[in-house]
Motif scaffolding. Structure first.
Motif, PDB file in Angstrom:
ATOM      1  N   THR A 449       0.860  -1.181   0.000  1.00 43.22           N
ATOM      2  CA  THR A 449       0.000   0.000   0.000  1.00 43.22           C
ATOM      3  C   THR A 449       0.893   1.227   0.000  1.00 43.22           C
ATOM      4  OG1 THR A 449      -0.125  -0.039   2.421  1.00 43.22           O
ATOM      5  CG2 THR A 449      -1.905  -1.124   1.213  1.00 43.22           C
ATOM      6  N   GLU A 450       0.485   2.262  -0.694  1.00 46.68           N
ATOM      7  CA  GLU A 450       1.266   3.503  -0.753  1.00 46.68           C
ATOM      8  C   GLU A 450       0.757   4.470   0.302  1.00 46.68           C
ATOM      9  OE1 GLU A 450       1.659   5.279  -4.548  1.00 46.68           O
ATOM     10  OE2 GLU A 450       2.256   3.416  -5.552  1.00 46.68           O
ATOM     11  N   ARG A 451       1.678   4.980   1.100  1.00 44.18           N
ATOM     12  CA  ARG A 451       1.317   5.943   2.132  1.00 44.18           C
ATOM     13  C   ARG A 451       1.496   7.369   1.647  1.00 44.18           C
ATOM     14  NH1 ARG A 451      -1.672   3.919   5.919  1.00 44.18           N
ATOM     15  NH2 ARG A 451      -0.877   5.441   7.424  1.00 44.18           N
ATOM     16  N   ARG A 457       4.254   0.737   2.103  1.00 42.02           N
ATOM     17  CA  ARG A 457       4.186  -0.355   3.057  1.00 42.02           C
ATOM     18  C   ARG A 457       3.984  -1.674   2.332  1.00 42.02           C
ATOM     19  NH1 ARG A 457       0.654   1.814   8.323  1.00 42.02           N
ATOM     20  NH2 ARG A 457       2.087   3.545   8.835  1.00 42.02           N
ATOM     21  N   GLY A 458       4.536  -2.740   2.918  1.00 46.21           N
ATOM     22  CA  GLY A 458       4.355  -4.076   2.373  1.00 46.21           C
ATOM     23  C   GLY A 458       4.182  -5.069   3.500  1.00 46.21           C
ATOM     24  N   VAL A 459       3.617  -6.222   3.174  1.00 47.93           N
ATOM     25  CA  VAL A 459       3.464  -7.288   4.165  1.00 47.93           C
ATOM     26  C   VAL A 459       4.191  -8.531   3.674  1.00 47.93           C
ATOM     27  CG1 VAL A 459       1.306  -6.469   5.182  1.00 47.93           C
ATOM     28  CG2 VAL A 459       1.244  -7.944   3.162  1.00 47.93           C
ATOM     29  N   GLY A 460       4.658  -9.335   4.609  1.00 46.42           N
ATOM     30  CA  GLY A 460       5.335 -10.590   4.305  1.00 46.42           C
ATOM     31  C   GLY A 460       5.072 -11.590   5.405  1.00 46.42           C
ATOM     32  N   MET A 461       5.354 -12.860   5.139  1.00 47.35           N
ATOM     33  CA  MET A 461       5.077 -13.888   6.142  1.00 47.35           C
ATOM     34  C   MET A 461       6.076 -15.022   6.041  1.00 47.35           C
ATOM     35  SD  MET A 461       3.620 -16.923   4.742  1.00 47.35           S
ATOM     36  CE  MET A 461       2.519 -17.482   6.032  1.00 47.35           C
ATOM     37  N   GLU A 630       4.323  -6.294   8.750  1.00 45.67           N
ATOM     38  CA  GLU A 630       4.004  -5.133   7.921  1.00 45.67           C
ATOM     39  C   GLU A 630       5.088  -4.096   8.149  1.00 45.67           C
ATOM     40  OE1 GLU A 630       0.482  -1.859   6.909  1.00 45.67           O
ATOM     41  OE2 GLU A 630       0.323  -3.119   8.707  1.00 45.67           O
ATOM     42  N   VAL A 631       5.745  -3.664   7.082  1.00 52.37           N
ATOM     43  CA  VAL A 631       6.831  -2.700   7.197  1.00 52.37           C
ATOM     44  C   VAL A 631       6.517  -1.462   6.368  1.00 52.37           C
ATOM     45  CG1 VAL A 631       8.493  -4.582   7.481  1.00 52.37           C
ATOM     46  CG2 VAL A 631       8.208  -3.507   5.238  1.00 52.37           C
ATOM     47  N   GLU A 632       7.175  -0.378   6.758  1.00 54.70           N
ATOM     48  CA  GLU A 632       7.114   0.855   5.971  1.00 54.70           C
ATOM     49  C   GLU A 632       8.520   1.210   5.526  1.00 54.70           C
ATOM     50  OE1 GLU A 632       4.322   4.263   6.735  1.00 54.70           O
ATOM     51  OE2 GLU A 632       6.207   5.211   7.377  1.00 54.70           O
ATOM     52  N   ASN A 744       7.944  -6.693  -1.084  1.00 55.06           N
ATOM     53  CA  ASN A 744       6.594  -6.379  -1.537  1.00 55.06           C
ATOM     54  C   ASN A 744       6.319  -4.884  -1.517  1.00 55.06           C
ATOM     55  OD1 ASN A 744       5.851  -9.058  -2.039  1.00 55.06           O
ATOM     56  ND2 ASN A 744       5.270  -9.395   0.100  1.00 55.06           N
ATOM     57  N   ALA A 745       7.005  -4.181  -0.592  1.00 55.29           N
ATOM     58  CA  ALA A 745       6.802  -2.735  -0.506  1.00 55.29           C
ATOM     59  C   ALA A 745       7.498  -1.988  -1.630  1.00 55.29           C
ATOM     60  CB  ALA A 745       7.296  -2.224   0.852  1.00 55.29           C
ATOM     61  N   CYS A 746       8.752  -2.353  -1.926  1.00 58.28           N
ATOM     62  CA  CYS A 746       9.539  -1.510  -2.831  1.00 58.28           C
ATOM     63  C   CYS A 746      10.350  -2.273  -3.865  1.00 58.28           C
ATOM     64  CB  CYS A 746      10.474  -0.609  -2.018  1.00 58.28           C
ATOM     65  SG  CYS A 746      11.731  -1.515  -1.078  1.00 58.28           S
TER      66      CYS A 746
END
Length: 764
Positions: A449-451, A457-461, A630-632, A744-746
């Motif tokens: 998601t773009e802030r 931001r992106g999520v990973g697992m 979830e990271v930014e 996933n974020a960038c």
């Protein structure tokens, strides 16, 4: 259950927050000689001359040891059950020094000022040698250990001349055929760094001779019984002449699974007959103890287009540093406790070598090799998901081990192979993944998601498992004694290293006996007084020691019933014990436990009721975890912030849910440090660059945003009241989940930890 599965506060909680517990240095005799260690300034050198004449003349100096006047007998400092899988490659002092911070001389004096002054007056000449600092070149370099009197007790692949400490290799199925049948194959190389444990209390020990001239060593250690054996080997004295006591410990995280500080005051006490103590400075902890092993792994995964993983091949190099403590065991764990996650593969292979270098030795650290192995495997699985254009959650749902399943690989590599297959009947990994996905809001946030224009931001697992003790290897025992006022004394060799295990184990004892917790007084970790316990490692304390306590409690109940039958002059089948009173069913008579214990002690039967129970795990009972991050990412600086981390854990039935949650939170924070901040850095000469907390960066409370922890409701029939372990599994998923969230974020894929802003920015 009345007491188990309850969030009872730590029995020593109030003492902790009011500063009352007595740590090792608090207990040391005030007149103890102060011990200092002169440490090497060079990564690799031979001592050509050492002169202590001036230092010995300093008033107040009691003695000085160098390699010239101390016994030379090879040993290992690794806290493992005997015979150890680690090489006997360490001496009390040696003419060679193999890392910056290695031992050169031992000084004992009346106080710290005098010892420090004398230490500075020791004159040492070195023949400085070329250090081996490149793991990939270790095998072809000159030996880190040129001496020929080091050895191993067992065949582990040790080859001193090639700097090879150990080799691990196992495989299942036809790997080449499985790869040929795969639609998609990825091959990647990942690296993890050395990580320092960073516990609050540094290594500390003191020693004295008791009234019988036996050596008593009081130490901040996770392994008191192993320390006794190691000291006996190194000092060449019978173990019967040594007593080791563990007081309260200010954390360990594995660094105190290696004997470190105990040797120095012991030597001084044996020489002088006087009490002696040593307390490591923080710089000594960094330079003179150990860290997590750095590693390099190449992994190849083959899969069908539909997402079935058909083949996994992992090949690794392990940097064990100057000494081989825990090299084989951590390397083996990186395969045996990792590849078993994906039990549906047609074939898999694991191979690895651990090499000597001139770095600070690698040792035990929470996760014990599984952390590195999970980073490799789960990072590769995440990359495979992107290659297949498949949701990584879906890919795992297709391939991961599930409840009621077994794995041929686990049955093959576990001692006792050939027995009936081990089914993971308590595995709730599916529930962990499903719940974690909900808590992180995966469906709405994946992949990014773009802030703002500069922040995304992106999520990973990732998923993980660990162990609950070591099947058919480690053992714990517990002794229960009924006292003359109806309360019990519980003697344990287990070591509470800050986890609250004293509380948890007391809960288990109270539940098993049917009494309140205040009816149990618990004593732990004194090799003279308490029964044997392998130590606080391998995620074994709750599971292994807890089962030993239940065994002891069942024996105690039977003994109370048998003694009650004598008291009432009846048969045992007529006696009932409910935790508070003993009842004779045929006559209706009853007596309280307090009165009963007084009468059998003082006036009637004259018996002291005491029993010992023991337990050795026979079957694997792995805990499982799903981690979601979830990271930014700041696109202008490369800085990564963990906005949210969800950890859902299957630890069976938690004995103390609150303490279990705290374990999860702590493991996640350490994992964030491993993923983003922490790294043991060396100069080109092999000197540590960040050997204080000013330079070595660990996450603090201000760095941590939201952490969500949930324990799924599980039960393992082999565990004490259904419990499995939780101490180590909680760190393993963090790094691969975070690095995939960054991708996933960038679009930046970090394959060499930590994911510093510089690395992210350079790739951006």
């Amino acid at each position: 259950m009345k007491i188990v599965n309850s969030s009872i506060p730590k029995i020593d909680g109030m003492s902790l927050v009011t500063g009352k517990p007595a740590y090792t240095d608090d207990l040391a005799p005030k007149d103890a000689l102060v011990v200092k260690v002169l440490r090497s300034p060079h990564a690799f050198a031979k001592i050509t001359d050492i002169n202590t004449a001036i230092a010995e003349k300093v008033p107040g100096v009691a003695c000085i040891f160098t390699y010239k006047n101390v016994i030379r007998k090879a040993f290992t400092r690794a806290g493992q059950c005997y015979p150890e899988l680690a090489p006997y490659d360490k001496f009390l002092l040696d003419e060679y020094v193999r890392h910056v911070g290695d031992d050169v001389a031992i000084i004992a004096a009346k106080d710290e000022k005098t010892a420090t002054k004398a230490m500075k007056l020791i004159k040492v000449k070195y023949d400085v040698l070329q250090p081996i600092l490149n793991l990939e070149k270790a095998e072809e370099s000159a030996p880190v250990h040129p001496e020929e009197d080091i050895y191993t007790n067992l065949e582990v692949g040790f080859d001193r001349e090639k700097n090879t400490v150990a080799k691990v290799a196992f495989e299942l199925g036809d790997l080449e055929n499985a790869l040929e049948e795969s639609d998609v194959i990825i091959e990647r190389t990942y690296r993890t760094q050395a990580q320092a444990q960073g516990m609050m209390e540094s290594q500390a020990s003191y020693s004295y001779l008791d009234n019988y001239n036996r050596l008593v060593v009081v130490s901040s250690t996770q392994i008191p019984f192993h320390v006794r054996r190691i000291l006996a080997q190194a000092l060449d004295i019978p173990a019967s002449k040594i007593r080791v006591v563990k007081p309260r410990i200010g954390g360990g995280f594995g660094s105190k699974q290696t004997a470190q500080s105990e040797f120095y005051p012991a030597l001084v006490t044996l020489k002088t007959g006087k009490p002696a103590k040593i307390v490591y400075s923080r710089r000594e902890v960094f330079r003179g103890t150990n860290s997590r092993h750095a590693m390099t792994f190449t992994i190849k995964i083959g899969a069908s287009q539909s997402g079935k993983i058909k083949a996994i091949d992992m090949n690794g190099l392990w940097d064990t540093g100057a000494y081989g403590e825990h090299a084989l065991t951590t390397l083996g764990s990186a395969g045996k406790k990792v590849l078993t996650l994906y039990n549906k593969v047609d074939a898999c292979r694991f191979s690895g070598k651990a090499f000597y270098t001139n770095h600070v030795p690698g040792g035990a650290f929470r996760g014990f090799g599984v952390t590195q192995g999970i980073f490799v495997l789960e990072s590769a699985v995440n990359e495979l998901a992107h290659e297949l254009k498949m949701d990584p959650v879906k890919l795992r749902e297709i391939n991961m081990i599930k409840k009621g399943e077994t794995t041929r690989l686990y049955n093959m590599v576990t001692k006792g192979a050939g027995d009936a297959p081990m089914y993971m009947d308590s595995c709730l990994l599916e529930e962990c993944v499903t719940r974690g996905k909900q808590l992180i809001d995966w469906d709405h946030k994946y992949p990014r998601t773009e802030r703002s224009a500069t922040k995304v931001r992106g999520v990973g697992m990732a998923i993980s498992q660990q162990g609950s003790g070591l099947p058919n290897i480690d053992m714990a025992a517990a002794t229960l004694k009924l006292n003359d006022d109806g309360f019990f004394t519980l003697f344990l060799g287990a070591s509470d290293i800050g986890t609250g295990s004293d509380t948890i184990l007391t809960q288990i004892a109270a539940e098993a006996l049917g009494v309140d917790m205040d009816k149990i007084v618990t004593y732990t970790s004194d090799t003279d007084l308490t029964p044997f316990d392998s130590g606080a490692y391998a995620s074994s304390t709750t599971y292994t020691t807890g089962n030993a306590i239940i065994d002891a409690a069942e024996k105690m109940i039977q003994l109370i019933i048998a003694t009650g039958a004598k008291y009432f002059e009846t048969q045992e089948e007529n006696i009932l014990f409910d935790g508070t009173k003993i009842t004779c069913q045929d006559s209706g008579e009853e007596i309280t436990l307090a009165s009963f214990s007084q009468k059998i002690t003082y006036s009637m039967i004259h018996e002291q009721l005491s029993v010992t129970g023991s337990y050795v795990p026979k079957k694997a009972a792995p805990p499982y975890m799903a981690g979601f991050a979830e990271v930014e990412v700041d696109l202008e600086t490369g800085k990564v912030e963990v906005i949210d981390f969800v950890g859902v854990v299957d630890c069976g039935t938690p004995i103390n849910p609150n303490l279990a949650r705290i374990q999860v939170e702590g493991g996640i924070v350490q994992g964030i440090g491993f993923a983003l901040y922490e790294e043991v850095n060396y100069t080109k000469e092999g000197r540590l660059m960040n050997d204080t907390f000013m330079e070595y960066k660990m996450p603090t409370r201000r760095d941590i945003q939201n952490i969500q922890v949930e324990l799924v409701a599980g039960y393992d029939e082999t565990g004490p009241y259904g419990a499995k372990s939780i101490g180590e599994v909680v760190i393993n998923t963090v790094a691969p989940a975070i690095t995939d969230a960054i991708y996933n974020a960038c679009g930046v894929r970090i394959k060499e930890l930590p994911a510093t802003p510089e690395k992210v920015l350079m790739q951006l």
